[in-house]
Design an enzyme around this catalytic site. Structure first.
Site, PDB file in Angstrom:
ATOM      1  N   ASP A 124     -32.805 -14.196  34.664  1.00  0.00           N
ATOM      2  CA  ASP A 124     -31.736 -15.142  34.361  1.00  0.00           C
ATOM      3  C   ASP A 124     -30.222 -14.622  34.837  1.00  0.00           C
ATOM      4  OD1 ASP A 124     -30.530 -17.555  33.234  1.00  0.00           O
ATOM      5  OD2 ASP A 124     -31.112 -17.221  31.272  1.00  0.00           O
ATOM      6  N   HIS A 125     -29.307 -15.224  34.372  1.00  0.00           N
ATOM      7  CA  HIS A 125     -27.898 -14.823  34.699  1.00  0.00           C
ATOM      8  C   HIS A 125     -27.493 -13.461  34.931  1.00  0.00           C
ATOM      9  CE1 HIS A 125     -26.335 -17.976  31.676  1.00  0.00           C
ATOM     10  NE2 HIS A 125     -27.052 -18.635  32.583  1.00  0.00           N
ATOM     11  N   HIS A 158     -35.943 -25.741  26.492  1.00  0.00           N
ATOM     12  CA  HIS A 158     -34.960 -24.613  26.495  1.00  0.00           C
ATOM     13  C   HIS A 158     -34.108 -24.597  25.277  1.00  0.00           C
ATOM     14  CE1 HIS A 158     -31.476 -22.103  27.781  1.00  0.00           C
ATOM     15  NE2 HIS A 158     -32.091 -21.903  28.762  1.00  0.00           N
ATOM     16  N   HIS A 203     -37.082 -16.927  30.653  1.00  0.00           N
ATOM     17  CA  HIS A 203     -35.566 -16.706  31.197  1.00  0.00           C
ATOM     18  C   HIS A 203     -35.248 -15.573  30.770  1.00  0.00           C
ATOM     19  CE1 HIS A 203     -33.979 -21.204  31.699  1.00  0.00           C
ATOM     20  NE2 HIS A 203     -35.099 -20.873  32.428  1.00  0.00           N
ATOM     21  N   CYS A 225     -35.958 -18.175  26.420  1.00  0.00           N
ATOM     22  CA  CYS A 225     -34.611 -17.818  27.209  1.00  0.00           C
ATOM     23  C   CYS A 225     -33.919 -16.520  26.155  1.00  0.00           C
ATOM     24  CB  CYS A 225     -33.756 -19.116  27.170  1.00  0.00           C
ATOM     25  SG  CYS A 225     -32.171 -18.187  27.856  1.00  0.00           S
ATOM     26  N   TYR A 260     -25.342 -16.881  38.602  1.00  0.00           N
ATOM     27  CA  TYR A 260     -26.219 -17.126  39.663  1.00  0.00           C
ATOM     28  C   TYR A 260     -26.084 -16.664  41.064  1.00  0.00           C
ATOM     29  CZ  TYR A 260     -28.507 -20.006  35.977  1.00  0.00           C
ATOM     30  OH  TYR A 260     -29.270 -20.309  35.008  1.00  0.00           O
TER      31      TYR A 260
HETATM   32  C1  DNO Z   1     -28.161 -21.693  32.031  1.00  0.00           C
HETATM   33  C2  DNO Z   1     -29.511 -22.588  31.919  1.00  0.00           C
HETATM   34  C3  DNO Z   1     -29.598 -23.703  31.349  1.00  0.00           C
HETATM   35  C4  DNO Z   1     -30.764 -24.505  31.342  1.00  0.00           C
HETATM   36  C5  DNO Z   1     -30.909 -25.847  30.738  1.00  0.00           C
HETATM   37  C6  DNO Z   1     -32.233 -26.494  30.527  1.00  0.00           C
HETATM   38  O1  DNO Z   1     -27.926 -20.964  32.833  1.00  0.00           O
HETATM   39  O2  DNO Z   1     -30.576 -21.795  31.537  1.00  0.00           O
HETATM   40  O3  DNO Z   1     -28.316 -24.529  31.856  1.00  0.00           O
HETATM   41  O4  DNO Z   1     -30.856 -24.674  32.786  1.00  0.00           O
HETATM   42  O5  DNO Z   1     -30.354 -25.842  29.539  1.00  0.00           O
HETATM   43  O6  DNO Z   1     -32.131 -27.785  30.584  1.00  0.00           O
END
Ligand code: DNO
Length: 349
Positions: A306-307, A196, A261, A234, A320
């Site tokens: 993602d978020h 990531h 992501h 991401c 989340y």
């Molecule tokens: C945040 C996530 C991160 C991710 C870690 C992977 O929302 O994308 O916390 O899980 O960095 O190790």
């Protein structure tokens, strides 16, 4: 492509039944949360997670995350024992049917935002980042929800001290040492490792970060060329760095992207931004161009929205909640379908 959804295990307030009801989602992304970093996850715990998911008709092929012990990042002599445990975890996960493991190599802290409930004009709220607020944060007393690991105040002080003198070069070497050591286990287990990116993709509190730009990924893949060494694309993390050209990077690494992501952010100044609904119209990132570049480049990995924002009165773990991520999954699913069909048609012409 497989559309997934992050699930924080049986304690998540979002039940698997709800996740199953989101159109296009075939599986969840989860982890064993009650084993300290550096210890082996027993087969029973992983099997139980997989069983819970399958019982609800969902796959459990992606783990986010198996956190990396700080001694490995620091390159201490104790790292080998933690690397052994990591290898064992990969073998155990592989036997349980896991195909992809997400992890990061950020010293001490995971992702950082300065406002967990930035209120939008329409009444929704989301995570946000402001440089001025960042400068007011005290690294000795910092914890954000959703981190894989957080430390007590005294542990933090000790850890930060240990990082004094750890340069970018040293951290990068420690990452390469770790990856070379675990690759045979990842290959044997049939697991694709998906690092990531640093979030944000620059040094924080004087701690080095080495996984945030195209140059960083180039040198990482050159140092550890194994096919099992890949990335999590991401968009929120990479996109926070305005120096990153996301469609270009998506095209370049598409075959190495084992996990995507996808999320949106909107810049309000050179440095400050807030997160928003996933669609291209909602922010500064061209999500369409990124998805197109991934598909065109041969991406065949896992995706998750993602978020998201808190909408419709939801007050969830920041980033989340259920509703906005579910809308994100639907939007992204539509984009992937449209882009894939367009590209098929272009090819057959
Ligand atoms: C945040 C996530 C991160 C991710 C870690 C992977 O929302 O994308 O916390 O899980 O960095 O190790």
């Amino acid at each position: 492509m497989k559309m997934t959804f992050r699930w924080y295990g049986p304690n998540d307030c979002i039940p698997l039944e709800y996740i199953k009801q989101i159109q296009g989602v075939s599986g969840v992304v989860t982890a064993v949360y009650d084993v300290p970093v550096g210890k082996v996850w027993e087969r029973e715990k992983i099997d139980e997670l997989v069983r819970l998911c399958r019982e609800k008709g969902l796959e459990c092929e992606v783990i986010e995350s198996i956190p990396v012990h700080e001694d490995i990042k620091l390159g201490l002599s104790s790292r080998d024992e933690y690397i052994d445990a990591y290898r064992q975890n990969l073998l155990n996960c592989g036997k349980a049917g896991v195909k992809c493991v997400c992890y990061n190599f950020m010293p001490v802290f995971d992702w950082l935002r300065t406002n967990l409930r930035y209120v939008h004009a329409d009444g929704s709220n989301s995570l946000a980042y402001s440089e001025a607020d960042f400068k007011k944060l005290d690294p000795n007393n910092l914890h954000l929800p959703g981190w894989d690991e957080s430390y007590s105040q005294s542990e933090l002080a000790g850890l930060l001290k240990k990082y004094e003198g750890v340069t970018h070069e040293k951290l990068f070497d420690n990452l390469v040492y770790f990856l070379r050591a675990i690759m045979p286990a990842a290959e044997e287990a049939g697991i694709r490792m998906a690092i990531h990116p640093d979030d944000p993709p620059w040094d924080v509190f004087g701690l080095p970060r080495v996984v945030g730009s195209e140059a960083d990924f180039d040198r990482l893949f050159a140092a550890v060329p194994s096919e099992n060494n890949g990335m999590t694309f991401c968009t929120g993390s990479l996109g926070a760095g305005r120096f990153n050209d996301l469609p270009k990077m998506a095209a370049k690494y598409a075959k190495r992207v084992y996990f995507a992501h996808l999320r949106q952010l909107k810049f309000v100044s050179d440095t400050d931004f807030y997160e928003n609904g996933h669609a291209t119209s909602e922010g500064s990132l061209d999500i369409y161009a990124i998805v197109r570049a991934l598909v065109k480049g041969g991406f065949d990995g896992y995706v998750r929205p993602d978020h998201g924002r808190n909408v419709w009165g939801e007050d969830a773990k920041p980033g989340y909640g259920l509703y906005d991520r579910a809308m994100g999954a639907a939007y992204l699913g539509g984009l992937f379908e449209a882009v894939s069909k367009d590209l098929e048609q272009e090819k057959s012409k």
